[in-house]
Design an enzyme around this catalytic site. Sequence first.
Site, short mmCIF file in Angstrom:
data_model
loop_
_atom_site.label_atom_id
_atom_site.label_comp_id
_atom_site.label_asym_id
_atom_site.label_seq_id
_atom_site.Cartn_x
_atom_site.Cartn_y
_atom_site.Cartn_z
N CYS A 166 13.82 11.08 6.83
CA CYS A 166 13.63 10.80 8.26
C CYS A 166 14.91 10.99 9.05
CB CYS A 166 13.12 9.38 8.42
SG CYS A 166 14.24 8.18 7.69
N GLU B 224 9.02 16.76 15.11
CA GLU B 224 9.53 16.54 13.75
C GLU B 224 8.82 17.48 12.77
OE1 GLU B 224 8.33 12.94 11.55
OE2 GLU B 224 10.44 12.66 11.04
N GLU C 25 9.65 1.61 10.91
CA GLU C 25 10.65 2.66 10.78
C GLU C 25 9.89 3.97 10.82
OE1 GLU C 25 13.65 -0.24 8.24
OE2 GLU C 25 12.95 1.59 7.28
N LYS D 60 0.89 -1.17 0.00
CA LYS D 60 0.00 0.00 0.00
C LYS D 60 0.93 1.21 0.00
CE LYS D 60 -1.88 2.96 1.96
NZ LYS D 60 -1.61 4.37 1.56
#
Length: 502
Positions: free
Chosen positions: A304, A406, A270, A194
């Site tokens: 990331c 973040e 992750e 997906k």
Amino acid sequence: MTGEAGAAAVAERASLQKPHALRNFIDGRFVDGGKPFEVYDPATGKVHATAYEADRAIVDQAVQAARRAVEGEWGRMPLAKRRALLAGVAERIEERFDEFLEAEIADTGKPRELAGHLDIPRGAANFRVFADAISNVSTETFEMDTPDGGKALNYAVRKPLGVVGVISPWNLPLLLMTWKVAPAMACGNAVIVKPSEETPSTTTLLGEVMAEVGIPDGAFNVIHGFGPNSAGEFLVAHPGVRAITFTGETRTGSAIMKAAAPTVKALSFELGGKNAAIVFADADLDAAVTGLARAAFLNTGQVCLAPERIYVERPIFDHFVAGMKATAEALKPGLPNDHGTTLGPVISEQHRQKVLGYYQLAVEEGATVVTGGGVPKLEGAAAGGYFVEPTIWTGLPHDARVCREEIFGPACAIIPFDNEEDAIRMANDSDYGLASSIWTTNLSRGHRVGRAMEVGISWVNCWFLRDLRTPFGGAKMSGVGREGGEHSLNFYSEPSNICIKL
Ligand code: NAD
Ligand code: 6OH
């Protein structure tokens, strides 16, 4: 399937795949059905494709096809053949390099140079590396004494999990998706991918490649759609799926963990980061500036691993800030194919608003804006794109929200420190623990500080230098588990022990 029959099937499948119509790929072919949704080119803000959202029935169709593959030709295939097919996938990605490049650029708006050097080559490399890894991995054996004075031999065999769901994000779409698909398939699982609703194109193209190289039907499937109450959630909740491997936001990881609990799936996550870099006064200053400006702004900060907090030892602070400012101001935002473009847009208008929200918050929290802080003025087609200025702040307290949350944009806070202990304390004072980047010419210090970082990966005098055999993943809220080399094989397979009385 080989020869003429294979070629005919590929042609038939390809004809079902109209240009810019991204259908679900199930059981070796593109299928009709699903609710259409638009996919935007972030560099122009224009729609460039339509994808079809998989409903529960389509997701179920994918799971059944994957199940049949595991029980059928794919599951029974000798390792040597499976390995050759996966190496063939790598080769075919390289042969169709330009198509993958165009598709990735259309979905992300990233500079051609970047996608051509990072995303597409890593897509191919992931298949090659795991085709090799699965051929060279060992399993454990123990000989034991038995109560009757004899011996018994234990040996473990590696078995696939079955059907594996792969849920991937939009920042490095082909790279991060294949990073999971390749080891999962190398272990003999069937996968259902997906991809992010923002970037469905390269995953769809990979469906064509799988059919072309002769991967058996159902071993690789693609379902399009969103997360909650859509394809993502349906996949996670499906009882026929044995494992979910996910890359994305920490909040999404929590939601997936909850939805996977009733069927007790294996999970590999992750997740997000708020990575720190530390620059010591003894660092090679030019190398640190070049390395960390690249780290903060590559892919418009949407990596990331990007350092959003940079701690710099006080004697070199002003020099470092000046170097970062000059490098940020030399970046050239623009269309992916325009000569000299070095900075792409962020992925969506919604994400741009989030990033700009942090630009405003930084000022409210007392930042000095060294450079950037707004939206660049661009002409022509790029005027409709989702661009933001690369931004650097100083003067923020270490515990500001901008230094804790973040952002996932081209922005960093630069904060001074006075000694090693303080730098380590501030770097580790985070809910996240993905990566760190340490700059020093004192290698003893490099080892010491690298080890002290509460993260999955520490780089010393470099950043995002990847050996795909090494453990990769996050500490704290940055992830669950490790992938890379044998770590990936250990997640995507499970040992089954056989004990033989001798
Ligand atoms: P996201 O979490 O919004 O979406 C990722 C994927 O999850 C998408 O395919 C989305 O459709 C799907 N999804 C969303 N909600 C879901 C649900 N409830 N159930 C099932 N699927 C769901 O992440 P994103 O915005 O696409 O990517 C950016 C984030 O990814 C950042 O936080 C970044 O740090 C993180 N990231 C981490 C790594 C790593 O290796 N640690 C790598 C890349 C990106
Ligand atoms: C995050 O945006 C980058 C992650 C990189 C990898 O997972 C990798 O394997 O290089």
